[in-house]
Design a protein around this motif. Sequence first.
Motif, mmCIF file in Angstrom:
data_model
loop_
_atom_site.group_PDB
_atom_site.id
_atom_site.type_symbol
_atom_site.label_atom_id
_atom_site.label_comp_id
_atom_site.label_asym_id
_atom_site.label_seq_id
_atom_site.Cartn_x
_atom_site.Cartn_y
_atom_site.Cartn_z
ATOM 1 N N TYR A 209 0.832 -1.204 0.000
ATOM 2 C CA TYR A 209 0.000 0.000 0.000
ATOM 3 C C TYR A 209 0.865 1.252 0.000
ATOM 4 N N ARG A 212 2.152 1.823 -3.631
ATOM 5 C CA ARG A 212 1.174 1.708 -4.716
ATOM 6 C C ARG A 212 1.294 2.811 -5.753
ATOM 7 N N HIS A 213 1.867 3.954 -5.390
ATOM 8 C CA HIS A 213 1.980 5.050 -6.346
ATOM 9 C C HIS A 213 3.290 5.008 -7.140
ATOM 10 N N GLU A 276 -6.419 0.153 -3.295
ATOM 11 C CA GLU A 276 -7.356 1.105 -2.699
ATOM 12 C C GLU A 276 -8.775 0.536 -2.634
ATOM 13 N N ALA A 279 -8.736 -1.697 0.306
ATOM 14 C CA ALA A 279 -8.762 -0.944 1.561
ATOM 15 C C ALA A 279 -10.175 -0.464 1.879
ATOM 16 N N TRP A 384 -1.721 1.906 5.344
ATOM 17 C CA TRP A 384 -2.764 0.888 5.222
ATOM 18 C C TRP A 384 -3.718 0.938 6.399
ATOM 19 N N ALA A 387 -5.963 3.936 6.265
ATOM 20 C CA ALA A 387 -6.959 3.849 5.200
ATOM 21 C C ALA A 387 -8.055 2.838 5.519
ATOM 22 N N THR A 388 -7.824 1.953 6.477
ATOM 23 C CA THR A 388 -8.773 0.866 6.730
ATOM 24 C C THR A 388 -9.408 0.949 8.110
#
Length: 389
Positions: A209, A212-213, A276, A279, A384, A387-388
Amino acid sequence: MKKCIYLIVFISFCFTSCQEKDSPEPFTGPAGQTVCMYLPWAEDLLDYFHTNVSDFERAISRGILKKERVVVFLSTSATEAVLFELKYKKGMCVREVIRYYENPPFTTTQGITAILRDVIGYAPARRYGMIIGCHGMGWIPVQQTASRTQVEKEYWQYEGKLKTRWFGGTTSRFQTDITTLAEGISGAGIKMEYIVFDDCYMSSVEAAYNLRHVTDYLIGCPTEIMAYGMPYATMAEHLIGEVDYEGIVNAFHAFYSTYTVMPCGTIGVTVCAELEPLAAVMKTINSLYTLDRSLLGHIQRMDGYSPTRFFDLCDYVRHLCPDPTLFEPFETQLERTVPSGYRKHTTHFYTMSRGRIYINTFSGITVSDPSTSSSASSKTETSWYRATH
């Protein structure tokens, strides 16, 4: 979110002869693909990394390079490194030195950016892949391993055991946080087609995560990997040109299924564009359920630590969420994130602390949410987790 990474390799700088046909026609302009083997200093795996590079050369000697280039950054000591290219020329594999480094700052954002800019400047391409070799500890940050309690012994501290890998060095001086790696790649102004972590514990949802970019795919092992590392003699052809992720996984599994030293190996490929959405589903589940701690010992562990640091992601959510109407969307999205063809394992995985551990269930990626380990105490600070939850 943080995470440590560490790497090393030793390579001699002599020409390697190849018993093959003439080189492909030279090309001008950017390569179709440049693959960078990034091998910072990590103290104790020199012979294994020497074998890794030699194996990659064996693959190149079969004429797999068309409009692709392979560049290697190798730390030959704690203070010296060299950048060189592996080429196939008129029936010969050659190593052409690009430049030498003194005290390269490979654990810093600026240092990683500078090294990648050297690679880009020398071998510009339309696509880039990155192979990182060394020891690894998933997302867990450098200061967390540096300040670990003696109760939680690290796997490289076990004597007389078959050796596995760790991302970076075995001391914090040569370790790199995953956030630092992400920032270093971003600073170079590129996005990787893939990152291969030839290290332990790097197929982690927290690590993926965070990256990821800067990469489309993350290839790694959710458990420890034997010190031999990735089998590049058979895997490299799937990393070059049109990348074959199932081929990568199959080559890994075929090698470790018959590895006479210890036939244990796990691998997963994460499709970062699907993280994403994963997530988002996970956040819904976390908003409704909290893990029953009495179930902790029933979740598939993916390490030999006590307390466990890395759990199989799907098995964790299966125990967390009793509602099939919520679990099924999660399972469906996880299949998009780590497809079944992108993950494989032997019947057991190996740990230096506990030896072989049987695999009951396997999703190809781990999570540290349920861990009570002091080494994983900063899990709530990861991207992560934020985001979750």
